[in-house]
Design a protein around this motif. Structure first.
Motif, PDB file in Angstrom:
ATOM      1  N   UNK B  51       0.634  -1.363  -0.074  1.00 42.83           N
ATOM      2  CA  UNK B  51      -0.010  -0.389  -0.314  1.00 42.83           C
ATOM      3  C   UNK B  51       0.674   0.675  -0.294  1.00 42.83           C
ATOM      4  N   UNK B  52       1.388   1.740  -1.116  1.00 48.76           N
ATOM      5  CA  UNK B  52       1.461   3.210  -1.509  1.00 48.76           C
ATOM      6  C   UNK B  52       3.321   2.853  -0.999  1.00 48.76           C
ATOM      7  N   UNK B  53       3.944   2.718  -0.519  1.00 45.54           N
ATOM      8  CA  UNK B  53       5.175   2.579   0.221  1.00 45.54           C
ATOM      9  C   UNK B  53       5.340   1.657   1.115  1.00 45.54           C
ATOM     10  N   UNK B  54       4.331   1.419   1.973  1.00 44.34           N
ATOM     11  CA  UNK B  54       3.814   0.044   2.725  1.00 44.34           C
ATOM     12  C   UNK B  54       3.824  -1.108   2.347  1.00 44.34           C
ATOM     13  N   UNK B  55       4.076  -2.546   2.730  1.00 44.50           N
ATOM     14  CA  UNK B  55       4.213  -3.660   2.484  1.00 44.50           C
ATOM     15  C   UNK B  55       4.228  -4.827   3.904  1.00 44.50           C
ATOM     16  N   UNK B  56       3.371  -5.627   3.957  1.00 42.33           N
ATOM     17  CA  UNK B  56       2.877  -6.616   4.402  1.00 42.33           C
ATOM     18  C   UNK B  56       2.948  -8.171   3.762  1.00 42.33           C
ATOM     19  N   UNK B  57       2.999  -8.738   5.179  1.00 36.96           N
ATOM     20  CA  UNK B  57       2.357  -9.993   4.337  1.00 36.96           C
ATOM     21  C   UNK B  57       2.314 -10.860   5.811  1.00 36.96           C
ATOM     22  N   UNK B  58       1.578 -12.497   5.488  1.00 33.83           N
ATOM     23  CA  UNK B  58       0.615 -12.966   6.520  1.00 33.83           C
ATOM     24  C   UNK B  58       0.947 -14.444   5.434  1.00 33.83           C
ATOM     25  N   UNK B  59       1.872 -15.127   5.993  1.00 29.59           N
ATOM     26  CA  UNK B  59       2.057 -16.128   6.413  1.00 29.59           C
ATOM     27  C   UNK B  59       2.357 -17.494   7.094  1.00 29.59           C
ATOM     28  N   UNK B  60       1.765 -18.686   7.090  1.00 29.50           N
ATOM     29  CA  UNK B  60       1.725 -19.826   7.938  1.00 29.50           C
ATOM     30  C   UNK B  60       2.751 -21.045   7.251  1.00 29.50           C
ATOM     31  N   UNK B  61       3.177 -21.384   8.630  1.00 26.93           N
ATOM     32  CA  UNK B  61       3.901 -22.313   8.760  1.00 26.93           C
ATOM     33  C   UNK B  61       3.368 -23.281   9.542  1.00 26.93           C
ATOM     34  N   UNK B  62       4.132 -24.683   9.766  1.00 33.34           N
ATOM     35  CA  UNK B  62       3.845 -25.734  10.808  1.00 33.34           C
ATOM     36  C   UNK B  62       3.714 -25.513  12.463  1.00 33.34           C
ATOM     37  N   UNK B  63       4.326 -24.144  12.521  1.00 30.03           N
ATOM     38  CA  UNK B  63       4.771 -24.208  14.028  1.00 30.03           C
ATOM     39  C   UNK B  63       4.096 -23.571  14.104  1.00 30.03           C
ATOM     40  N   UNK B  64       3.690 -22.405  13.322  1.00 36.89           N
ATOM     41  CA  UNK B  64       3.654 -20.453  14.017  1.00 36.89           C
ATOM     42  C   UNK B  64       3.220 -20.093  12.752  1.00 36.89           C
ATOM     43  N   UNK B  65       2.437 -19.074  13.028  1.00 36.28           N
ATOM     44  CA  UNK B  65       1.437 -18.221  12.398  1.00 36.28           C
ATOM     45  C   UNK B  65       2.531 -16.588  12.044  1.00 36.28           C
TER      46      UNK B  65
END
Lengths: 620, 274
Positions: B51-65
């Motif tokens: 978003x504009x100069x911002x960035x984000x991510x959401x990721x999942x793995x077996x042990x953690x979000x």
């Protein structure tokens, strides 16, 4: 209508005969492809096909990326694709260390071994483990940049996830072909027609040859299709199989040749004949010369034909240069034992890729070197994971004349074990790429091996202070001609200064991905002024390389043939033009991701300097 | 007989489960994202979540979000560098590290460090800098591990049992940092236990600078359940309100907000279902 049935039978017989004839006359490739399709359609209803991505990368011979990172490393081959179907030069893919013939055309290039069979052209490999063992029905390779490097796909019978060690490790070639030129860098899904095998596998090995490629090949993912149950073959298919065995020259050579070596060499039950006919009239040397063109398995087979030829085939003079790398899958302690008696004069030995998964033991290797090591000049042991400290000790004790030692990617050798190499004072070439050699061991090697001409320390992660190493080289290794410091983490201008003033014969220097070198300290200028013989200089991904450096190179290093300045923002087209004008021998110039050098500039330079291959990679 | 036995076992398990203090269930984060670029274009503009100069991510793995936000430093635009390239690449790299399992849940700073190192390993010479905030929920230990570098931040909000109001547990740190001169190890790192129903709001300074905490809490109060749709709706409403605070009417900035990119990641700790 009774007459119809005999009619049908005759027809079907005719059809059957046609099929047989077709099977016999068809070329291998056609048959393979047809068989694959047949088995596919037949297998599906009773046997559901499993589709898997690689779970893990187990082993590989080289990669572009760093050992502590993911970018451009072989580990990217595991899992789902990251880039496909996009094309381009992306960090998320698996990239090998070299491409084209550039590395064979520099001062550090090694001479090839004679007798290498034409069917073996692999230069690098990667081994992939999958979750479920299956009978493979297809292998898809997602190639996302400059495809066409894969030349061989093999399957292994040993399950890497099994608790019990396998009784027998078998490798079967699923597919192989000579390298072919694929035009363009565009991504593709490569789906060769693979051979059916009679064991389930979850260990697949890709072997590549990048010699025809214009740039680094990039692989994104590998998909293994297969079935759990062994596909049932109908009469028709098995008939084709029978014919196939007779015609399948290459594989027989690969599979049976070394077995013959193992089993039948020792048993000499050849009948006595009074004369050898015309062979008696040929001079001994002439027969020897003719035999010198045979591959090792052919030599082994020939030895079984008659007593005279047996004698010729066992002559140690036939084994002065011996490369067992093409037969890595079949070489074990027994084969070394049988070769032992005829390798007493051996000078060049290539055991690269051999001996893994327990095939060669430390004692087997040691026994062989004790008998055959005394004359050894060159020893290639790339990717030998059986090698340990004892092996290095044996090498240094048994091979007093050793001049060339290649231990690249032998990552199981403990760091301090490399100390032993310092005892081989005659060493001229030492390749330690991707080994765990540690600092004190390396310092003592440099101290005692003053004859060193070629040294590769690429991706050696255990060395703490490269400046110390460089100053030792500058002080002791006056004869150094080529030095590979690819991805060394902390060399600075002071190390470079000592190196440049001490090793003035340097013709080849790889400083790719050495992030601690800053152009502002004058290190590159210093290099250019002190090393006028430079033919190859890699400054890959050094963001500080600037116009001054390029101009100094143009003024001082006029013999330059290969230059890589990938990823700098500071170099302008004008300085490149100067470089190209003064370095007439320049043939490779990598200006990928140099932000001032756009495609228009590259086109213009290409037009003015048609003999130079100017590389400009892209990401989108 | 058999049915009685199995019924009895179920009852026993229920009673034991109720008695035992430790919760053996795995937790996970249900996360929705929303954001605005300050030039009034809404939604995902560039490749990945930017978003504009911002960035984000959401990721999942077996042990953690794992989730993260990064705010690219806009000053680089003067040098002809797109600030979102740095933040976007950093977040995409962190996302990949998580998906490949190359991280330890208790070490979120490690994710940031490794992500930053991968940026240096890129053949493309990247320029830029960004703030970054990484939040990791360890599924089995129910601990939230966070790393924060710069003025992005997160809020953890817990609803108490007897209708007590929302309460701030941890506030975003006030200290400002600049990535260019700081190593990723300089990031503040905290760890604490979470409970089911805890709300975690991770956002860039575009939100925290423009929207006072009480307004954020007011919006969060409207969140009734932990399904994705209602979280998404609340996230959008928070982002929109913050956006309106600096949005200009007829060219006049009457509300006094500071125009900035806004990225909001709203998560609720829920039971892990696969």
């Amino acid at each position: 209508m009774p007459p119809v049935f005999p009619m049908l039978t005759v027809l079907s017989m005719f059809y059957y005969m046609c099929l047989r004839r077709r099977a016999r006359t068809a070329t291998r490739g056609e048959m393979n492809s047809r068989r694959a399709i047949e088995s596919n359609t037949r297998a599906l209803p009773i046997n559901v096909e499993i589709v898997q991505y690689a779970k893990e990368v187990l082993d590989f011979s080289s990669h572009y990326g760093s050992e502590n990172s993911m970018s451009y490393t072989m580990w990217n081959l595991a899992g789902i694709p990251n880039v496909y179907p996009s094309s381009g030069d992306f960090t998320q893919t698996a990239v090998f260390r070299t491409y084209g013939t550039w590395w064979d055309r520099c001062p550090s290039a090694r001479l090839p071994f004679k007798r290498t069979p034409s069917t073996f052209c692999s230069q690098d490999y990667v081994e992939l483990a999958f979750e479920e063992p299956v009978y493979p029905t297809a292998v898809h390779i997602l190639e996302t940049y400059h495809p066409g490097a894969v030349v061989r796909i093999l399957a292994c019978s040993a399950n890497p996830y099994s608790q019990n060690p396998p009784a027998e490790v078998r490798w079967e070639i699923l597919w192989s072909e000579a390298p072919s030129k694929v035009n363009g860098p565009q991504a593709r899904q490569f789906t060769p027609c693979i051979k059916q095998i009679n064991f389930p596998t979850n260990l697949i090995r890709l072997e590549v040859n990048s010699s025809l490629l214009d740039y680094y090949t990039e692989l994104d993912a590998v998909v293994l299709h297969g079935v759990k149950e062994r596909p049932v073959l109908s009469l028709k298919t098995s008939m084709i199989d029978m014919n196939d065995i007779d015609e399948d020259e290459d594989e027989e050579k690969f599979a049976c040749g070394m077995d013959a070596l193992n089993k039948q060499f020792s048993i000499v039950t050849l009948r006595e004949w009074p004369t050898n006919g015309y062979f008696d009239k040929l001079p001994y040397e002439l027969i020897q010369l003719i035999l010198s063109h045979l591959t090792v398995p052919d030599l082994c087979r020939l030895a079984q034909t008659c007593k005279l030829l047996y004698q010729h085939c066992c002559d140690p003079l036939q084994y002065i240069h011996l490369s067992l790398q093409p037969y890595w899958a079949r070489i074990n302690d027994t084969s070394l034992e049988h070769l032992q008696s005829r390798c007493t004069l051996i000078q060049w030995l290539n055991l690269s890729w051999t001996g893994n998964r327990g095939a060669i033991s430390v004692s087997g290797f040691s026994r062989f070197l004790k008998v055959c090591g005394s004359e050894l000049v060159r020893l290639e042991l790339s990717c030998g994971h059986f090698l340990n400290e004892t092996c290095l000790e044996v090498i240094t004790e048994m091979c007093p004349n050793l001049q060339e030692l290649n231990l690249s990617s032998c990552d199981k050798i403990p760091p301090q074990a490399f100390n032993h190499i310092a005892k081989v004072g005659s060493l001229k070439r030492l390749i330690l790429y991707r080994t765990k050699v540690e600092q004190t061991a390396l310092l003592s090697i440099l101290n005692f091996c003053s004859e060193l001409q070629h040294l590769s320390l690429g991706s050696c992660v255990m060395i703490e202070d490269y400046d110390l190493i460089a100053s030792m080289m500058g002080a002791k290794c006056k004869k150094l001609r080529s030095l590979d410091l690819w991805r060394c983490k902390n060399i600075t201008e002071s190390g470079i200064a000592e190196l440049a003033s001490g090793c003035q014969l340097l013709e080849e220097l790889d400083l790719g991905w050495c992030p601690t070198l800053q152009s502002s300290t004058g290190c590159f200028t210093n290099l250019a002024r002190k090393l006028p013989n430079l033919q190859k200089l890699f400054l890959t991904a050094n963001r500080s390389v600037c116009d001054t450096d390029i101009e100094e190179l143009a003024a001082n290093c006029t013999h330059l043939r290969q230059l890589d300045i990938l990823g700098t923002r500071m170099v302008s087209p004008a300085s490149l033009r100067k470089l190209l004008e003064s370095c007439k021998d320049l043939s490779l110039l990598d200006v990928s991701f140099c932000s001032q050098i756009d495609n228009r500039v590259v086109l213009e330079l290409n037009a003015n300097f048609p003999n130079v291959f100017i590389k400009k990679s892209f990401t989108q | 007989m058999f049915s009685v036995l199995s019924y009895g076992r179920l009852v026993a398990r229920a009673v034991l489960g109720g008695l035992s203090q430790t919760d053996s269930r795995d937790y996970s984060l249900v996360t929705a994202s929303c954001g605005f670029g300050k030039d009034f274009r809404k939604g995902i503009l560039k490749k990945g979540m930017c978003y504009g100069d911002d960035a984000c991510f959401v990721a999942r793995h077996r042990t953690a979000d794992v989730l993260g936000v990064a705010d690219g430093v806009g000053g680089w635009r003067d040098y002809g560098v797109d600030p979102s390239q740095f933040s976007g690449t950093l977040m995409r790299t962190c996302e990949r590290l998580v998906k490949e399992g190359r991280f330890v849940p208790s070490n979120p700073v490690g994710i940031l460090t490794a992500g930053y190192c991968e940026l240096l390993q890129n053949k493309v010479p990247l320029l830029g800098s960004s703030t970054a905030c990484i939040v990791v929920l360890d599924r089995s230990s129910h601990r939230l591990h966070t790393a924060n570098l710069g003025d992005s931040g997160f809020l953890v909000v817990r609803q108490h049992y007897f209708n007590t109001p929302f309460q701030l547990s941890i506030a975003p740190p006030e200290a400002e940092g600049v990535v260019l001169s700081d190593s990723p190890e300089a990031a503040d790192s905290t760890s604490f236990d979470v409970q089911l129903g805890d709300i975690i709001l991770t956002a860039t300074d575009g939100l925290f600078d423009n929207m006072p905490d009480y307004m954020i809490l007011q919006e969060l109060k409207k969140l009734k359940n932990s399904n994705y749709e209602s979280i998404q709706q609340t996230a959008r409403s928070i982002a929109e309100q913050a956006h309106e605070l600096f949005a200009c009417d007829n060219g006049l900035n009457v509300r006094g907000g500071k125009p900035d990119d806004i990225t909001v990641l709203l998560s609720i700790v829920a039971e892990y279902t696969d």
